[in-house]
Design an enzyme around this catalytic site. Sequence first.
Site, PDB file in Angstrom:
ATOM      1  CB  SER A 125      -0.969   0.013   1.192  1.00 14.39           C
ATOM      2  OG  SER A 125      -2.127  -0.727   0.886  1.00 14.39           O
ATOM      3  CE  LYS A 128      -4.503   2.341  -0.493  1.00 15.90           C
ATOM      4  NZ  LYS A 128      -3.885   1.031  -0.326  1.00 15.90           N
ATOM      5  CB  SER A 323      -4.529   1.791   3.826  1.00 18.35           C
ATOM      6  OG  SER A 323      -3.734   1.211   2.819  1.00 18.35           O
TER       7      SER A 323
END
Length: 493
Positions: A125, A128, A323
Amino acid sequence: MPGGVPPTGRRGRGRLLGVLASVLVLALAVAGVAVVRPGPVDGWLGGNASPTPGAVDPSEPPPPPVLAAAGANAPAPTPEGVRAALGPLVTSSTLGNEVNISVVDAVTGQALYENGQDTPTVPASTTKLVTAAAVLAARGPAYRIATRVVAGANPGEVVIIGAGDPTLAVNGTGWYPGAGRLDRLAAQVKKALGGTAPTKVIVDNTLFPGPVLEPAWDPDIPTGGFGAVITALMTDGARKDPEDKGRGQERYAKPDEAAGRAFAKLLGLPNSAVVIGKAPAAAATAPAAAASASPGTQSAGTELGRVSSPPMIRLVEFMLRDSDNVVAEALARQVALSRDKPASFVGAAEAVDEMVGELGLPAAESSLADGSGLSRANRVTPSLLTDVLTMAAKRTRPELADLFPGLPVAAWSGTLRDRFDRSGEKATKAGAGVVRAKTGTLSGVHAISGVVTTADGRLLAFAVLANRVPVGQDEAQRELDRIATTLARCGCR
């Protein structure tokens, strides 16, 4: 695994926070829209952090507390000092035998610790961060996604056009603060129709061509509560129960159809009145037609109503803070749309990679398959992540600074709320309030990337990506926290 290679001056970064403190509000006026932005961005590098005059959007909640600014002239760490502090942690067996890391002085751009810094690595993640930079550059912080309804081909038929807003709510109990609402959209449509009764709801979901799942996603992604099938129309990030504020909520298998049924109900229509279709071609000129049309007399394609998402700065905050994988995929598609590419997984990934290059960052160090980091096919280098953070903090591209309000604060917010102070462990507790970072976790993959203030008040950008963490290793996250905390505690000189 070998320790960090003695670095050479290479890249640049920015400066973040000391103790939990007061809110610094900066108003960003773009296209006549004032957006509230928390964060001591100017103060990190010695600028003026005073508020800019401007009207604040009343639909937006007040900004959350952030961390205090630190001086740009604080003593800088040395590569030798950082290497001595981090070497034993990076080689820990807890993280496995593939730990790639980049640590950079945010003010000067000097690389302080490098080990596999240019190695393409599964970022989970932390992807991102790249998505955030790309969409802020492509759309700007004040951009809003508009969901429209136009008249269908026959009297009473209405077409709701999915525009890729994952935050759209059914009513006032939506998941995302400040979201556009279907109940308000339905009220506009009823007024525009005048005496004509709605008869059918057509859902136009054609903006996002398939597939709805990325091929390299783990099979439990659509059912595990942290992801969903990606469609152009959905409500509450495809969550079935937006009032359940826990994590891992159940999602709709067909979010577009669910949103269409919710809209139909607000118009007084049954589920059977909802069909999947396409808006009339005249919808592209609908706003002008709507301005001159009388209620109930609209021709096919005439706009009957629209609602808008929160501004992009807030969408990026939603994505980073918790997230949010669904928001991430929607934002990556906004980059694709801005570049006239298909708003698909492939089109979005290509667009984000291209935007990395246009920002002047090394495009070869980003090879994405999705915008969220759920795909194991993603490859990003640690140095690219620290490049993104540095560019944002140095404000060479001012719009990128708007990714910082969304970064979780250690032991305070988002995905770091419950980290850095577990059981009062001294090894990580010192990082509370001075680390602001994006985490990433897949089975066997653990990552963290963000900014940290040293004991001397210097801001560093860092990225640690571990791709071969032993299965079942529960200490991996804590070991990453120890690395960030070590940077916070040491002057490293």
